[in-house]
Scaffold this motif. Structure first.
Motif: not given
Ligand code: GSH
Length: 289
Positions: A76-83, A121-126, A128-135, A138-145
């Motif tokens: 991420y970057h602290p100034l990026s609104p999507y981050s 594009k930022l943000p992105l999460i990776v 620990n077992h490998g998969p990337l989650i962009p957007e 979609t990242i927040i959907e994952y966090l909510d799980s």
């Protein structure tokens, strides 16, 4: 353990793979959680053994400390609104992550980052077992799980409204504010007035819409803080500087509530030094132009 199809993109961590010739001498390699590559090894077996040894020593080191394991890496970057939107959600959820700040203005960092995620594009999460989650959404959907308070209701009707408002803020508040911010940084002769007028129109329409919605509710989607509020807070970070809402009392009160929210406060405090450095750079380049 090996992956054959574009392994760097789909499974970016903790695995072995074979490079035939490029970018390094042919053979088997593995990489750690910091993307340090090790190899070449003669066989997949030998690379796998070295990886297992590394994983075991990492685990032992973790067991010996009271360190809370990171659930994922956040690029991420602290100034990026999507981050910011994702950071707010991560703080709301109490997620444990390894922060990876990426400066997309630096050619080297941008090129390196595109090797991890070609869209760049930022943000992105990776995970620990490998998969990337962009957007961000979609990242927040994952966090909510994960554990913690919900940002998207289990009630499908409420969830649908949250998803609508999340997209509404992204497309019409954040994207329009980004346009105004980017155009504002250009010399007046190079500014695109058509783009500017369209962005101003959209932001005003957002303010009008939520002024009505917020007449009797605390947050964007009712009484519960949700993913829509994460998106709104990120959008207001820039919109508030560019298009004041003083003539929209409910919007002003909502923006104030957002600023007081500890997760939002924290994200903005973290962004403040980067914003100051950015404004100083713009000022300096105007003075020398
Ligand atoms: N739809 C994406 C938008 C992401 C996005 O536009 N990120 C900006 C930073 S806020 C970016 O990476 N810009 C760099 C570029 O466009 O090359 C999301 O929700 O995550």
């Amino acid at each position: 353990m090996s992956q054959s199809n574009n392994p760097r993109f789909w499974a970016s961590q903790w695995y072995t793979t074979k490079f035939a010739t490029e970018p390094w001498p042919g053979g088997w390699y593995w990489h750690d959680e910091h993307y340090n590559w090790f190899g070449p090894y003669e066989s997949e077996h030998a690379a796998g053994d070295a990886l297992t040894e590394h994983e075991t020593s990492e685990r032992d080191a973790l067991d010996a400390s009271d360190h809370v394991p990171s659930q994922f890496e956040l690029y991420y970057h602290p100034l990026s609104p999507y981050s910011q939107k994702v950071l707010i959600a991560a703080y709301e959820k109490g997620a444990h992550f390894t922060p990876k700040i990426v400066n997309l203005m630096s050619t080297d960092e941008r090129e390196k980052y595109r090797k991890l995620y070609p869209m760049g594009k930022l943000p992105l999460i990776v995970l620990n077992h490998g998969p990337l989650i962009p957007e961000s959404s979609t990242i927040i959907e994952y966090l909510d799980s994960l554990d913690g308070r919900r940002l998207i209701s289990k009630d499908p009707d409420v969830a649908r409204k949250t998803r609508f408002k999340d997209r509404f803020f992204d497309f019409y508040l954040t994207d329009s504010a980004n346009v105004l911010f980017a155009e504002g940084a250009k010399p007046p002769s190079r500014q695109d007035t058509v783009k500017i007028e369209a962005a101003q129109y959209r932001i005003r329409a957002v303010y009008d819409f939520i002024e009505y919605e917020l007449r009797e509710q605390t947050w964007a989607n009712g009484e519960e803080f949700s993913m829509a509020d994460c998106a709104a807070a990120a959008g207001f970070f820039y919109a508030a500087r560019i298009m004041p809402y003083d003539d929209h009392p409910n919007v002003a009160a909502y923006a104030h509530r957002l600023s007081d929210r500890p997760s939002v406060k924290r994200v903005r405090e973290e962004a403040a030094p980067y914003m100051q450095a950015y404004l100083d750079r713009i000022k300096q380049s105007r003075e020398t132009a």
